[in-house]
Design a protein around this motif. Structure first.
Motif: not given
Length: 370
Positions: A215-217, A251-262, A301-305, A324-327
């Protein structure tokens, strides 16, 4: 900490339970939050003896039905929940509950009635000397070194966004995107199976592997994956190599653009819009501080990008710097925050002691945890 032995820290997620001691920097035990009961004895509970298994052991029995005591962060079956807590003490940590104070990480939407019920079980059944129930969002920030910020928990069956100011949860600003890790997996599974790909006898393992590896964004939604990234290949259990370039991007893009993809009728809220809305619900004077500590946690949260994409979207709206902090261990950042919280100098104020509960009942719980 005002107790002679290190307290027990329990982060009870809908998918996994993480347990350990307040003196450690990592959970001792991580196991599935499920209770297994035999399928062929439904209706005979209390009449015929049967074994009950917890966690990974329950999953290993094909003839057992699995029950999740926690759904969307809420405890839905208290008897099963009690069995899980008993399992934590006696099987996983191998300590007596009457000797250990407990800090319990709970979802931000946990009701005061559920917190009272937790106290009843820990004090009256398990005989714990003290209990503190704290919100996951607050603890996730503590685990990342913040007391003010926005917690973004990309969990198994819910995605919760919670602003926190100086260690206090701003409940009125809570947001939920209606898209979780489980929805992510189901969408990816459907896409691959619709193309005729055979995911084998354990498709969930294949999906989990793809989520972790492929996966990647992209930095912004306008970027086309075939213009930026090389082809993404994956080898199925049967040895067949398949092209999953479209799934790895979309698939990861659904997090940010759900209307376009779902679809335009979806009730999924874009992740950045949920974070922005949560911040906007708070006083404008707090925006700079809140955006200075956006902590993402949970499996997705581990998805690159992801962190950079969220930064770009937030800064584009507020015209303010966002951090934005990830770990690499984002799956247990709330547990770590609970361990840190348990060692703070003024933590005594937020424990309910067994003696206090026996004397004051639910009043003391409301005073401490409301």
């Amino acid at each position: 900490m005002p107790f002679s032995k290190p307290g027990v820290v329990i982060d009870l997620g809908s998918y996994c339970c993480k347990a350990g001691f307040a003196c450690d920097n990592h959970p001792v035990s991580i196991f599935r939050t499920v209770v297994g009961r035999p399928k062929n004895r439904v209706g005979f509970y209390g009449k015929v003896p049967y074994d009950v298994f917890i966690g990974d052991e329950a999953e290993s029995h094909d003839d057992y039905e699995l029950y999740s005591p926690v759904v969307h962060g809420k405890i839905v079956h208290w008897e099963n929940m009690e069995r899980v807590w008993h399992h934590v003490f006696y099987k996983e940590l191998k300590v007596a509950p009457e000797e250990r104070a407990v800090i319990l990480a709970s979802a931000s939407k946990t009701s005061i009635e559920d917190k009272i019920k937790c106290c009843e079980i820990f004090f009256e059944t398990l005989n714990a000397p003290a209990l503190s129930v704290q919100a996951l969002g607050v603890l996730a920030l503590y685990g990342s070194g913040f007391t003010t910020g926005i917690s973004v928990d990309l969990g198994y069956d819910s995605t919760d966004i919670d602003p926190v100011y100086e260690g206090g949860l701003l409940r009125y600003a809570h947001m939920d995107t209606n898209f979780s890790g489980r929805d992510f997996s189901e969408h990816l599974t459907n896409k691959l199976e619709s193309k005729g790909f055979d995911l084998g006898p354990a498709p969930y393992k294949v999906i989990q592997d793809i989520k972790q590896q492929a996966m990647f964004l992209t930095p912004c939604s306008e970027m086309e994956y075939n213009q930026v990234f090389n082809q993404v290949k994956y080898v199925l259990p049967d040895g067949k190599e398949i092209d999953i370039s479209e799934e790895a991007h979309c698939t990861p893009e659904i997090l940010f653009s759900p209307k376009e993809l779902v679809g335009v009728d979806t009730n999924i809220l874009p992740l950045h819009e949920a974070v922005i809305t949560a911040a906007r619900k708070c006083d404008s004077e707090l925006h700079t501080e809140l955006l200075g500590g956006v902590v993402i946690s949970g499996g997705l949260s581990s998805i690159p990008g992801l962190s950079q994409r969220l930064v770009n979207e937030i800064e584009g709206y507020f015209n303010k710097a966002a951090n934005v902090v990830d770990s690499p261990e984002s799956y247990c950042v709330a547990w770590l925050g609970a361990a840190i919280f348990a060692g703070m100098s003024d933590v005594k104020k937020v424990w309910v002691l067994k003696k206090q509960f026996e004397e004051y009942g639910e009043r003391i719980v409301r005073n401490k945890f409301l």
